[in-house]
Design a protein around this motif. Structure first.
Motif, short mmCIF file in Angstrom:
data_model
loop_
_atom_site.label_atom_id
_atom_site.label_comp_id
_atom_site.label_asym_id
_atom_site.label_seq_id
_atom_site.Cartn_x
_atom_site.Cartn_y
_atom_site.Cartn_z
N ALA A 79 0.89 -1.27 0.04
CA ALA A 79 -0.14 0.03 -0.07
C ALA A 79 0.66 1.27 -0.06
N VAL A 80 1.78 1.17 0.67
CA VAL A 80 2.84 2.54 0.84
C VAL A 80 3.50 2.78 -0.57
N GLU A 81 4.07 1.50 -1.13
CA GLU A 81 4.66 1.66 -2.40
C GLU A 81 3.68 2.10 -3.55
N ALA A 82 2.50 1.60 -3.44
CA ALA A 82 1.58 2.29 -4.32
C ALA A 82 1.28 3.43 -4.19
N VAL A 83 1.08 4.07 -3.00
CA VAL A 83 1.04 5.82 -2.84
C VAL A 83 1.96 6.43 -3.39
N ASN A 84 3.28 5.95 -3.16
CA ASN A 84 4.47 6.40 -3.27
C ASN A 84 4.81 6.55 -5.03
N ALA A 85 4.21 5.49 -5.43
CA ALA A 85 4.45 5.55 -7.06
C ALA A 85 3.10 6.12 -7.71
N GLY A 86 2.37 6.79 -7.02
CA GLY A 86 1.10 7.77 -7.44
C GLY A 86 -0.01 6.83 -8.24
N GLN A 87 -0.07 5.47 -7.14
CA GLN A 87 -1.20 4.57 -7.48
C GLN A 87 -2.07 4.37 -6.43
N ALA A 88 -3.40 3.81 -6.80
CA ALA A 88 -4.25 3.92 -5.36
C ALA A 88 -3.97 2.49 -5.09
N PRO A 89 -3.76 2.35 -3.58
CA PRO A 89 -3.52 0.90 -2.83
C PRO A 89 -4.88 -0.07 -2.94
N VAL A 90 -6.06 0.72 -2.95
CA VAL A 90 -7.15 -0.09 -3.16
C VAL A 90 -8.19 0.52 -4.09
N GLN A 91 -9.15 -0.30 -4.59
CA GLN A 91 -10.19 0.03 -5.58
C GLN A 91 -11.32 0.84 -4.90
N GLU A 92 -11.27 2.25 -5.52
CA GLU A 92 -12.29 3.05 -5.09
C GLU A 92 -12.36 4.28 -6.06
N THR A 93 -13.61 4.53 -6.40
CA THR A 93 -14.00 5.56 -7.59
C THR A 93 -13.14 6.81 -7.70
N GLY A 94 -12.30 7.11 -8.60
CA GLY A 94 -11.79 8.27 -8.69
C GLY A 94 -10.26 8.30 -7.64
N LEU A 95 -10.08 7.21 -7.09
CA LEU A 95 -8.79 7.30 -6.18
C LEU A 95 -7.64 7.19 -6.95
N GLU A 96 -7.34 6.55 -7.93
CA GLU A 96 -6.14 6.38 -8.66
C GLU A 96 -5.92 7.85 -9.30
N GLU A 97 -6.89 8.26 -10.07
CA GLU A 97 -6.70 9.70 -10.76
C GLU A 97 -6.45 10.77 -9.58
N LEU A 98 -6.94 10.84 -8.45
CA LEU A 98 -6.54 11.79 -7.44
C LEU A 98 -5.20 11.60 -6.71
N ILE A 99 -4.84 10.38 -6.42
CA ILE A 99 -3.44 10.23 -6.10
C ILE A 99 -2.44 10.68 -6.99
#
Length: 460
Positions: free
Chosen positions: A37-57
């Motif tokens: 989860a930490v690595e995903a956020v630091n890579a600009g990716q969503a650690p979980v599936q949620e509407t609009g989260l990937e784009e916002l991060i």
């Protein structure tokens, strides 16, 4: 200097909160024990599936980072939101296991923190948990005093999966349980800077806020269950139509139209457990929450009741397709899903069951195992079905046409949400809905038997 926020727990709510706060121009440090989860956020990716989260991060990478280190996050932020799981335990209460662990980590960091720091518990808990279960941990681990060296608030969010970001930034209201005036004022001003709308803020004691949070959820489930009760009654009166009844009912400002649909019951990770938890708490303080207990009992019995009513319309050995296996549209969560319960109930009494969901196929396969076949496309599901049950009002199912069904072997459509009424009612396919009468003659006979013997000309 701008306030820096830390968010402990990067699940659906925590990750969405962190991204939403960052989108408002603030620096945010996310914390999680899950390295992925930490690595995903630091890579600009969503650690979980949620509407609009990937784009916002991705859009806020410069202001948002994540770490495995609670200590570092607390020392480098001013306000810490704690958004960790509080799963139901064997008693039906909300366990403080994960919250207590996070508070120990935060308390240990506060020992070295110079200056005031505000800790905000967002996870749902029962009354007394914050003051008597978690506050002592902060004071013990930090060696400091709440109200002097740090502040503490309980402030749950009122969000729905699939719209977490929108709901967080645009709440109907904010709820703050405060240790003292300073803690509450700081959090209220924080929300004023972060939120997109000018939502009213209600400040109170920890215990009142803890009760208010769970009361909101249990009231909503009671309203859903009440509408489902009316739907059952509508099926038993001539011309009965739940939509006509609830449209009038919802026009009353004391009631309102939200959650007054009349269909299948509620599900998901929050609503079902909240009634159980409130019932547990009531017993623990020597009283009873009978409405909550009844609501939970009725909701859990609903799928079996519906299947029993539908059995006469299904021939023996029929293949039944359940469309909608998540607990609601736009979600991959199958926890306490009414569609899953319908599939299991149908399989248990001997029907062959196939299923489809736009997002929840894999979780549904795990949950259903050998009780149903979860297919990868709607077309494949319809090709195998003689009976179709629409269990969620997903837009994919709303687009079904009469031709889609007539071109296959579908004989009966059970539309739990009445989303295809204009398309299918009155045509060759048998169309059955929840909340609408399908046998006026039988219903008329019942009412004639009930009232027809009245002697209207009697003088007595």
């Amino acid at each position: 200097m701008d306030t820096v926020y830390s968010v402990v727990g990067l699940g659906k709510l925590g990750a969405s909160m962190a991204a939403a706060i960052a989108s408002r121009g603030f620096r945010v440090i996310g914390v999680d024990i899950n390295r992925r989860a930490v690595e995903a956020v630091n890579a600009g990716q969503a650690p979980v599936q949620e509407t609009g989260l990937e784009e916002l991060i991705a859009a806020n990478q410069k202001r948002l980072r994540a770490t495995l280190d609670h200590h570092e996050a607390v020392l480098n932020s001013d306000v810490t939101f704690v958004v960790v799981p509080t799963p139901s335990d064997e008693r039906g209460a909300f366990s403080l296991q994960y919250a207590a662990w996070a508070f120990r980590k935060i308390g240990y960091a506060l020992k070295e923190k110079k200056g005031y720091h505000l800790v905000v518990l967002t996870s749902t808990v029962l009354p007394g948990s914050t003051r008597y279960g978690l506050l002592p941990i902060l004071e013990k681990e930090s060696g400091k005093r709440c109200g002097v060296d740090f502040g503490l608030c309980y402030s749950p969010e009122f969000i729905a999966l699939g719209s977490v970001i929108r709901d967080f930034l645009n709440p109907d209201f904010t709820l703050i349980g405060e240790y003292d005036e300073k803690s509450g004022s700081l959090l209220e001003s924080t929300y004023a800077r972060i939120l997109e709308n000018n939502a009213p803020c209600y400040r109170m004691s920890f215990e009142n806020a803890e009760l208010a949070k769970i009361a909101v959820n249990t009231f909503v489930t009671m309203k859903i269950t009440f509408a489902n009760m009316l739907a059952d009654l509508c099926e038993r009166i001539p011309g009965g139509n739940i939509d006509a009844v609830t449209q009038a009912l919802g026009a009353d400002q004391r009631i309102g139209p939200k959650y007054l649909k009349g269909s299948l019951g509620y599900g998901g990770p929050c609503f079902p457990r909240d009634n159980i938890a409130l019932s547990f708490f009531a017993r623990a303080v020597d009283t009873a929450a009978e409405l909550a207990e009844t609501t939970d009992r009725i909701n859990r019995a609903l799928p079996a009741k519906i299947v029993e009513q539908l059995k006469p319309f299904f021939h023996k050995g029929a293949t039944v397709a359940v469309l909608g296996l998540a607990y609601k549209p736009f979600s991959h969560v199958v926890e306490e899903s009414q569609g899953i319960y319908l599939a299991k109930t149908l399989a248990d009494i001997g029907f062959r069951v196939v299923g489809y969901d736009p997002l929840a196929a894999e979780p549904a396969r795990i949950e259903l195992r050998d009780q149903a076949v979860v297919l990868d496309s709607l077309e494949e599901c319809l090709n195998q079905a003689e009976v179709v049950i629409i269990a969620t009002p997903d837009p994919v199912f709303r687009r079904l046409t009469l031709a889609d069904l007539q071109d296959r072997n579908v004989e009966t459509v059970v539309d739990c949400w009445r989303i295809l009424e204009k398309e299918l009612k009155g045509h060759s396919i048998r169309y059955i809905t929840i909340g609408q009468n399908i046998n006026d003659e039988e219903s008329q006979a019942r009412l004639i038997k009930l009232w027809g013997n009245t002697d209207a000309n009697s003088d007595t």
